[in-house]
Scaffold this motif. Structure first.
Motif, PDB file in Angstrom:
ATOM      1  N   ALA A 144      79.764 -74.624  14.916  1.00  0.00           N
ATOM      2  CA  ALA A 144      78.753 -75.527  14.637  1.00  0.00           C
ATOM      3  C   ALA A 144      77.208 -74.723  15.305  1.00  0.00           C
ATOM      4  O   ALA A 144      76.202 -75.256  14.879  1.00  0.00           O
ATOM      5  N   HIS A 145      77.512 -73.966  16.295  1.00  0.00           N
ATOM      6  CA  HIS A 145      76.381 -73.287  16.893  1.00  0.00           C
ATOM      7  C   HIS A 145      76.583 -71.747  16.884  1.00  0.00           C
ATOM      8  O   HIS A 145      77.686 -71.473  17.107  1.00  0.00           O
ATOM      9  N   GLY A 146      75.512 -71.049  16.646  1.00  0.00           N
ATOM     10  CA  GLY A 146      75.888 -69.582  16.878  1.00  0.00           C
ATOM     11  C   GLY A 146      76.131 -68.932  18.285  1.00  0.00           C
ATOM     12  O   GLY A 146      76.601 -67.957  18.548  1.00  0.00           O
ATOM     13  N   PHE A 147      75.942 -69.738  19.292  1.00  0.00           N
ATOM     14  CA  PHE A 147      76.062 -69.570  20.782  1.00  0.00           C
ATOM     15  C   PHE A 147      76.661 -70.910  21.516  1.00  0.00           C
ATOM     16  O   PHE A 147      76.261 -71.888  21.079  1.00  0.00           O
ATOM     17  N   GLU A 148      77.238 -70.673  22.727  1.00  0.00           N
ATOM     18  CA  GLU A 148      77.617 -71.727  23.304  1.00  0.00           C
ATOM     19  C   GLU A 148      76.592 -72.542  23.998  1.00  0.00           C
ATOM     20  O   GLU A 148      75.455 -71.786  24.256  1.00  0.00           O
ATOM     21  N   LEU A 149      76.695 -73.717  23.991  1.00  0.00           N
ATOM     22  CA  LEU A 149      75.542 -74.697  24.649  1.00  0.00           C
ATOM     23  C   LEU A 149      75.933 -75.292  25.912  1.00  0.00           C
ATOM     24  O   LEU A 149      77.076 -75.830  25.872  1.00  0.00           O
TER      25      LEU A 149
END
Length: 120
Positions: free
Chosen positions: A75-80
Motif C-alpha cells: 500500500a506504501h513504498g515504505f513502512e509508515l
C-alpha cells in the motif's frame, strides 16, 4: 470507460498481473463520466480532458514494462509509523458544562428542530 475488460489475474502471487487493456479514452467517455458526476464540459474541454487522461493512462501503461516478479503487493513504498495515540480513558465532560451554551436544552440534552415527519 469504453473497452475495459476487467482485472483478471490481478494479485497473482509471485507473478505478473494479467490486466486487461483499455481502449483510448475519448471525449464521449469524458462526457459520460462528467454527466455521472454532474459536471458540465464544453466540447473543447472534453477533448482536452480526454487527451490528458490518455496521457496519464500512457504513463500507467509504461508500468507494464517493469518486472515485478517476487515483489509483494504494498500500500506504501515504505513502512509508515502508526499515527495513532494510545487509548487512555479520560474523565468525561460534565453534562451541565456540555449544554451550558446550547440555544435550547432539556436537562442535559440538546433540543434540536425536528427534521423527519412522523409516520402515520
Amino acid at each position: 470507460m469504453a473497452g475495459f475488460r476487467g482485472l483478471a489475474g490481478v494479485g497473482v502471487p509471485g507473478g505478473r498481473a494479467n490486466v486487461g487493456r483499455m481502449s483510448a479514452i475519448g471525449p464521449s467517455d469524458v462526457a459520460r463520466v462528467a454527466a455521472l458526476a454532474r459536471l458540465v464540459f464544453s466540447q473543447e474541454e472534453a477533448e482536452a480532458m480526454a487527451r490528458d487522461l490518455e496521457q496519464i493512462m500512457g504513463h500507467v501503461r509504461s508500468l507494464d514494462d517493469l518486472d515485478t516478479t517476487g515483489v509483494p503487493p504494498t500500500a506504501h513504498g515504505f513502512e509508515l509509523a502508526t499515527p495513532l495515540r494510545p487509548d487512555h480513558p479520560a474523565k468525561p465532560l460534565d453534562p451541565e458544562l456540555a449544554v451550558s451554551n446550547a440555544p435550547e436544552r432539556q436537562g442535559t440534552a440538546f433540543l434540536v428542530p425536528k427534521v423527519l415527519e412522523e409516520e402515520g
